[in-house]
Design a protein around this motif. Structure first.
Motif, PDB file in Angstrom:
ATOM      1  N   LEU A 245     -12.250  87.336  73.938  1.00  0.00           N
ATOM      2  CA  LEU A 245     -12.923  86.181  73.993  1.00  0.00           C
ATOM      3  C   LEU A 245     -13.165  85.616  72.709  1.00  0.00           C
ATOM      4  O   LEU A 245     -13.316  84.270  72.557  1.00  0.00           O
ATOM      5  CB  LEU A 245     -14.542  86.555  74.379  1.00  0.00           C
ATOM      6  CG  LEU A 245     -14.823  86.789  75.980  1.00  0.00           C
ATOM      7  CD1 LEU A 245     -16.089  87.129  76.133  1.00  0.00           C
ATOM      8  CD2 LEU A 245     -14.565  85.375  76.607  1.00  0.00           C
ATOM      9  N   GLN A 249     -12.017  81.673  71.754  1.00  0.00           N
ATOM     10  CA  GLN A 249     -13.051  80.649  71.396  1.00  0.00           C
ATOM     11  C   GLN A 249     -12.295  79.735  70.412  1.00  0.00           C
ATOM     12  O   GLN A 249     -12.650  78.630  70.375  1.00  0.00           O
ATOM     13  CB  GLN A 249     -13.959  81.158  70.512  1.00  0.00           C
ATOM     14  CG  GLN A 249     -15.155  80.613  70.811  1.00  0.00           C
ATOM     15  CD  GLN A 249     -16.138  80.997  69.402  1.00  0.00           C
ATOM     16  OE1 GLN A 249     -16.097  81.872  68.610  1.00  0.00           O
ATOM     17  NE2 GLN A 249     -17.063  79.964  69.195  1.00  0.00           N
ATOM     18  N   LEU A 252     -10.394  76.801  72.743  1.00  0.00           N
ATOM     19  CA  LEU A 252     -11.215  76.511  74.049  1.00  0.00           C
ATOM     20  C   LEU A 252     -10.702  75.216  74.864  1.00  0.00           C
ATOM     21  O   LEU A 252     -10.644  74.968  75.849  1.00  0.00           O
ATOM     22  CB  LEU A 252     -12.713  76.057  73.782  1.00  0.00           C
ATOM     23  CG  LEU A 252     -13.675  77.437  73.988  1.00  0.00           C
ATOM     24  CD1 LEU A 252     -15.211  76.890  73.717  1.00  0.00           C
ATOM     25  CD2 LEU A 252     -13.528  77.813  75.290  1.00  0.00           C
ATOM     26  N   ALA A 259     -11.032  81.983  77.888  1.00  0.00           N
ATOM     27  CA  ALA A 259     -12.183  82.200  77.821  1.00  0.00           C
ATOM     28  C   ALA A 259     -12.873  82.772  79.167  1.00  0.00           C
ATOM     29  O   ALA A 259     -13.953  83.521  79.139  1.00  0.00           O
ATOM     30  CB  ALA A 259     -13.274  81.090  77.031  1.00  0.00           C
TER      31      ALA A 259
END
Lengths: 291, 315
Positions: A245, A249, A252, A259
């Protein structure tokens, strides 16, 4: 079995009764199924994962989910599904190892505090209270920071942070047990305190301990993901949902799938442990029926 | 009551003392010699190392180091940041208002979600609204905060373009812009405790609804709405408020990751940056301040509980 036979059958053992109660709880059973699935994924990861989770590929950088890569690929062209499957190892290991360790630290200290009383109890109790005064994640981050970034250190940090809950639980049960008639009888028969603790108190603690451990695993998995997200847990390139994760990020806008799936995995496994914990509580402790 | 308060404060002191020992002891877990880290380029020079050790009293026995550290902490001196060479207390004071704004907003959001849902769930106990609300609460507890933040950025900022994904504008500089930059992180943070508040509210309402005064109110012929909102909820809010105050400590912990994701320069960002820069005095300082705040909040909760519950005042 005829009705008359059923009537004379010996009463159901507490274990069987709890088991029956648990399986009547549909959500808890669902939780158990999900937990089992994740454990299976972690154990059989090499058989289940479609690709090597560490295999990078220049031509496959950040490809959207497709028939070949169900969950897409990440910034190094690695298969996200394979990494999610292997990531279950870090999360479940962290959850189970940290909580086992926390119980191994907390329960003996709690029993000691509850049964011995006096200064021992005061000191152990105060230290546990002081640790509980620091929010869980902050204490875990601080410990992990000082221990250094590694999955083992993250587990140790989580274990230490989670142990005061077990101290409190064991101490409470020991105090309660100490004043019962049967404990009095056991003492009068000349049983030493350690025997009282092991043979008489510990078995009584096991049901609430199991409930607490299950709920603590849920908390520990979130804590491990958080620490890995901050770079304090599993180190790259080894897959862990938290660190996945973290890198997701940064991409995105270009690669949202990076994600989504690790987060769904954390959510599902934590939810499942919480459901099993709630189910166990209802099944094992008739006093705490919530509905 | 004064006696009770004094005794309660007396209980806090040993807790805080033990905490200070634990936080001081963190240093000992650290691999390597702090003097080596501080010396940087000059780490080969024994004279520099000796000077650093003398200045920080690292050459003294541990108990003495602890007493010196504690004595200064009591005077508000939490040491200086190894990285930025500024007093830790100043750094914390700079960042605290940001996190307090975020935490305050989060708490309001959590109450707005948690309390009505808890009431709803208690009133419809065992029926579908109750089941639904409980499911939502369980999902809320099981969602990792930082993932929720990332998903919100993806939805609201990346796809819809409604709110900025990161950054922070101080409240007094531009209130509207400040609100726009903090509403999403505040929601994420609030979500974490709204589920807990909902469960507290539900339990408190169920208790209140089974009391005699509620039956009396119903017997008087009052409408169900008045009974629930005026008679039951007012009494149920007492434990909810006190438990809510304790939850504020959890907000501080949640702020660590939330601020990291939304790049908000608060308390949480301070500790994370300090962890990465191996700026240990800052880590220690932040943990100590958070612990003190949490302990004081628990005290505050007890005092509020006593104040709003006249029956306990003379006990």
């Amino acid at each position: 079995m005829s009705a008359t036979q059923a009537r004379v059958a010996p009463p159901e053992s507490p274990f069987r009764r709890a088991l029956r109660q648990f399986f009547r709880h549909r959500l808890a059973v669902f939780g158990l199924v999900v937990v089992t699935a994740f454990v299976a994924a972690a154990v059989f990861a090499p058989l289940l994962a479609p690709y090597d989770p560490l295999q990078t590929s220049w031509t496959l950088v950040r490809k959207a989910p497709s028939a070949a890569h169900w969950f897409g690929t990440d910034e190094n062209g690695r298969d996200v599904l394979a990494r999610v499957i292997y990531g279950a190892r870090a999360s479940l290991m962290a959850g189970v190892v940290a909580v086992t360790l926390a119980a191994l630290i907390g329960v003996p200290l709690g029993l000691l505090a509850g049964l011995s009383g006096g200064w021992t109890e005061t000191i152990i109790g105060r230290v546990a209270d002081a640790m509980l005064a620091v929010p869980f994640l902050i204490l875990a981050i601080a410990l992990a920071a000082f221990l250094g970034p590694a999955l083992e250190n993250a587990m140790l940090a989580i274990a230490i942070t989670a142990s005061p809950v077990f101290v409190r639980l064991a101490r409470g049960m020991a105090l309660e047990a100490k004043n019962t008639d049967w404990a009095e009888a056991a003492r009068a028969l000349g049983n030493p305190p350690w025997r009282l603790a092991l043979v008489h108190v510990l078995p009584n603690i096991i049901p609430p301990l199991m409930v607490q451990a299950t709920l603590s695993i849920a908390e520990a998995i979130i804590a491990e993901a958080s620490l890995s997200f901050l770079g304090l847990g599993q180190q790259p390139p080894s897959p862990s949902w938290g660190s996945m994760l973290n890198s997701a990020q940064r991409f995105l806008t270009q690669a949202p799938w990076m994600a989504i799936y690790p987060g769904v995995a954390i959510f599902l496994v934590v939810l499942a442990f919480n459901l099993v914990g709630d189910g166990l509580r209802d099944a094992l402790d008739p006093r705490s029926q919530r509905r | 009551m004064a006696v009770w308060l004094l005794r309660r404060i007396g209980q806090i002191i040993p807790t805080l003392l033990i905490l200070s020992v634990l936080i001081f002891a963190l240093q000992q877990l650290m691999p390597g010699d702090p003097a080596l880290i501080l010396a940087g380029e000059e780490r080969g020079d024994p004279q520099v190392l000796a000077q650093i050790r003398a200045e920080l009293f690292l050459d003294r026995p541990l108990p003495e180091q602890y007493v010196r550290w504690l004595w200064r902490a009591l005077q508000g001196d939490l040491g200086f940041s190894w990285r930025i060479r500024e007093p830790v207390a100043v750094l914390i004071l700079q960042k605290l208002p940001v996190t307090l704004q975020l935490g305050g907003m989060a708490f309001v959001i959590a109450c707005c979600i948690g309390v009505p849902l808890g009431v709803l769930s208690a009133v419809y106990k065992g029926r579908w609204p109750d089941v639904l609300v409980n499911a939502v609460a369980l999902a809320g507890i099981s969602t990792p905060n930082f993932w929720l933040g990332i998903m919100l950025i993806l939805l609201v900022s990346v796809n819809l373009g409604w709110l900025p994904p990161s950054g922070y504008v101080p409240l007094f500089e531009d209130p509207w812009q400040s609100l726009k930059t903090t509403i999403m992180p505040a929601f994420v943070l609030g979500n974490a405790i709204s589920a807990v508040l909902m469960r507290h509210t539900r339990a408190a309402m169920l208790n209140a609804l089974s009391q005699d005064y509620v039956r009396t109110a119903r017997a008087k012929g009052l409408g169900e709405r008045v009974v629930v909102l005026k008679h039951a909820l007012r009494n149920a809010l007492v434990p909810v408020v006190t438990l809510g105050a304790i939850e504020l400590g959890r907000l501080l912990a949640g702020a660590v990751l939330t601020e990291q994701i939304f790049t908000i320069p608060g308390f949480g960002k301070l500790i994370v940056d300090a962890v990465f820069n191996r700026d240990y005095p800052v880590v220690q300082g932040v943990v100590m301040v958070v612990a003190v705040i949490t302990v004081l909040l628990a005290l505050l909760a007890d005092v509020i509980y006593l104040l709003v519950n006249p029956r306990l005042r003379h006990a």
